[in-house]
Scaffold this active site. Sequence first.
Site, PDB file in Angstrom:
ATOM      1  N   HIS A   1      -2.122  -4.628  -6.386  1.00 48.48           N
ATOM      2  CA  HIS A   1      -2.921  -6.147  -5.672  1.00 48.48           C
ATOM      3  C   HIS A   1      -3.299  -7.008  -6.572  1.00 48.48           C
ATOM      4  O   HIS A   1      -3.914  -6.384  -7.889  1.00 48.48           O
ATOM      5  CB  HIS A   1      -4.076  -6.081  -4.971  1.00 48.48           C
ATOM      6  CG  HIS A   1      -4.057  -5.330  -3.646  1.00 48.48           C
ATOM      7  ND1 HIS A   1      -5.012  -3.258  -3.986  1.00 48.48           N
ATOM      8  CD2 HIS A   1      -4.015  -5.405  -2.213  1.00 48.48           C
ATOM      9  CE1 HIS A   1      -4.801  -3.140  -3.288  1.00 48.48           C
ATOM     10  NE2 HIS A   1      -4.284  -3.946  -1.745  1.00 48.48           N
TER      11      HIS A   1
ATOM     12  N   ASP B   1      -6.541  -6.299  -8.728  1.00 49.27           N
ATOM     13  CA  ASP B   1      -6.936  -5.034  -9.073  1.00 49.27           C
ATOM     14  C   ASP B   1      -6.626  -4.821 -10.767  1.00 49.27           C
ATOM     15  O   ASP B   1      -6.966  -4.669 -11.339  1.00 49.27           O
ATOM     16  CB  ASP B   1      -5.275  -4.107  -8.362  1.00 49.27           C
ATOM     17  CG  ASP B   1      -5.799  -3.644  -7.225  1.00 49.27           C
ATOM     18  OD1 ASP B   1      -7.438  -3.695  -6.757  1.00 49.27           O
ATOM     19  OD2 ASP B   1      -4.975  -3.540  -6.435  1.00 49.27           O
TER      20      ASP B   1
HETATM   21  C1  XUL Z   1      -5.886  -0.447   3.047  1.00 53.87           C
HETATM   22  C2  XUL Z   1      -4.346  -0.316   2.061  1.00 53.87           C
HETATM   23  C3  XUL Z   1      -4.614  -0.385   1.619  1.00 53.87           C
HETATM   24  C4  XUL Z   1      -3.283  -1.254   1.340  1.00 53.87           C
HETATM   25  C5  XUL Z   1      -2.600  -1.910   0.184  1.00 53.87           C
HETATM   26  O1  XUL Z   1      -6.237   1.052   4.030  1.00 53.87           O
HETATM   27  O2  XUL Z   1      -3.749   1.685   2.548  1.00 53.87           O
HETATM   28  O3  XUL Z   1      -4.787  -0.236   0.123  1.00 53.87           O
HETATM   29  O4  XUL Z   1      -1.519  -0.371   1.022  1.00 53.87           O
HETATM   30  O5  XUL Z   1      -3.305  -3.693   0.384  1.00 53.87           O
END
Ligand code: XUL
Length: 436
Positions: free
Chosen positions: A101, A104
């Site tokens: 993300h 992150d």
């Molecule tokens: C949350 C989840 C996230 C997504 C990406 O449950 O799985 O980490 O994979 O935003």
Amino acid sequence: MTEYFPEVNSIVYEGPESTNTLAFKHYNPDQVVLGKTMAEHLRFSVCYWHTLKGLGGDPFGPGTIIRNYNQHEDPMTVADKTLEAAFELFTKLGVGFWCFHDRDIAPEADNLTETNKRLDIIVEKAKKLQDQTGVKLLWGTTNAFSHRRFMAGAGTNPSPEVFAYAASQIKKALEVTHYLGGEGYVFWGGREGYDTLLNTDMGREMDNMARLLQMAVDYKKKIGFTGQFYIEPKPKEPTKHQYDFDAGNCHAFLQKYGLDKDFKLNIEANHATLAGHTFQHELAYCAANNILGSVDANRGDMLIGWDTDQFPTNIYDATLAMYIILKAGGLATGGLNFDAKVRRQSIDPVDLFYAHVGAMDTFARGLKNAARMIEDKTFDKLVAERYSGWAGELGRNIESGKVGFEQLEQYIIENGEPRINSGRQELCENLLNDYI
Ligand code: XUL
Ligand code: CO
């Protein structure tokens, strides 16, 4: 460059007889299975948020894990060291991909312009590390769910200002994903749902979510990003009800808004079970509808009803998942991303390696088992036999639309009670056990 995991060497394949707990017993990246190497089939990816940033916090207490790369006052120094540690870990594990993300990899600053500058600095370094190591970006994504501004959603927020912020953030995340050669981009609607319908305009929220996704599709074309877009279904948590509930729900949503050609799904095992489905069910739904994109490979705990995001170790589940994936023609631009975190008591760096080695071996076993199931055509034969009636005249007439209710009623009057056959479930389950 500093070595962050000096206690672990590169993990290599030593075969099933090895007693080395830091070696692969099944994942042999160059071994060819059904015409492709294991590395090509499995396309393993490390997730940044849990593996590098996860410190074992839970709703009852803060993190328990202390890492050597985050002991610094300055958040950009931490971001820089974390990235170096990440690429050391990717390389030592021998995975081909990573996922992140935006938030992150680089911390937010006081405003969007400064935040984007910070992101650019880290992305530039990531680009160099990708080039040096050959590790590629499986997908990028936006964290539009942690900050308090997103407490009522991003694309589904009652405020157009928050919608605008989310759009700006996604715009930038798409640009950096494109710059890093990302093979895809994930939309997970963390807070795109509601906690009570008493304060929620559901129809408007769904329309606005679709509008945000359409803007992303338009912008993707504008900047020439050709990576695959994915939606990741999850039924609940953090909100009570999330709009991207499961694969069927996402598919209907995409079709309603004419977005179905632009998106595939990223199926997460633990999200499937939270929705009351099996992992295999969600994959099979996608395969049947040509929307199977990528996989967040993890597992839940059947005794705990939340998203525990554990590393996958169940060989049955991995076998059944790989069976569906192989039969669907493989993952194409997708991969197996370990959206999983080590347990709160697994506080040592080496635990990160045990976790990934076990997960990679689990899916390698799943792949080998599934390949044998396909080669032997064991279940294909059973399924073909079960549906063989459709090759006959009656079946052909129904499937081609030649007959309607009146002709079918006539058929039954003439031919009487239909024949019925055993479903052979116990036999199927015994045969599956032969492959595990
Ligand atoms: C949350 C989840 C996230 C997504 C990406 O449950 O799985 O980490 O994979 O935003
Ligand atoms: Co996920």
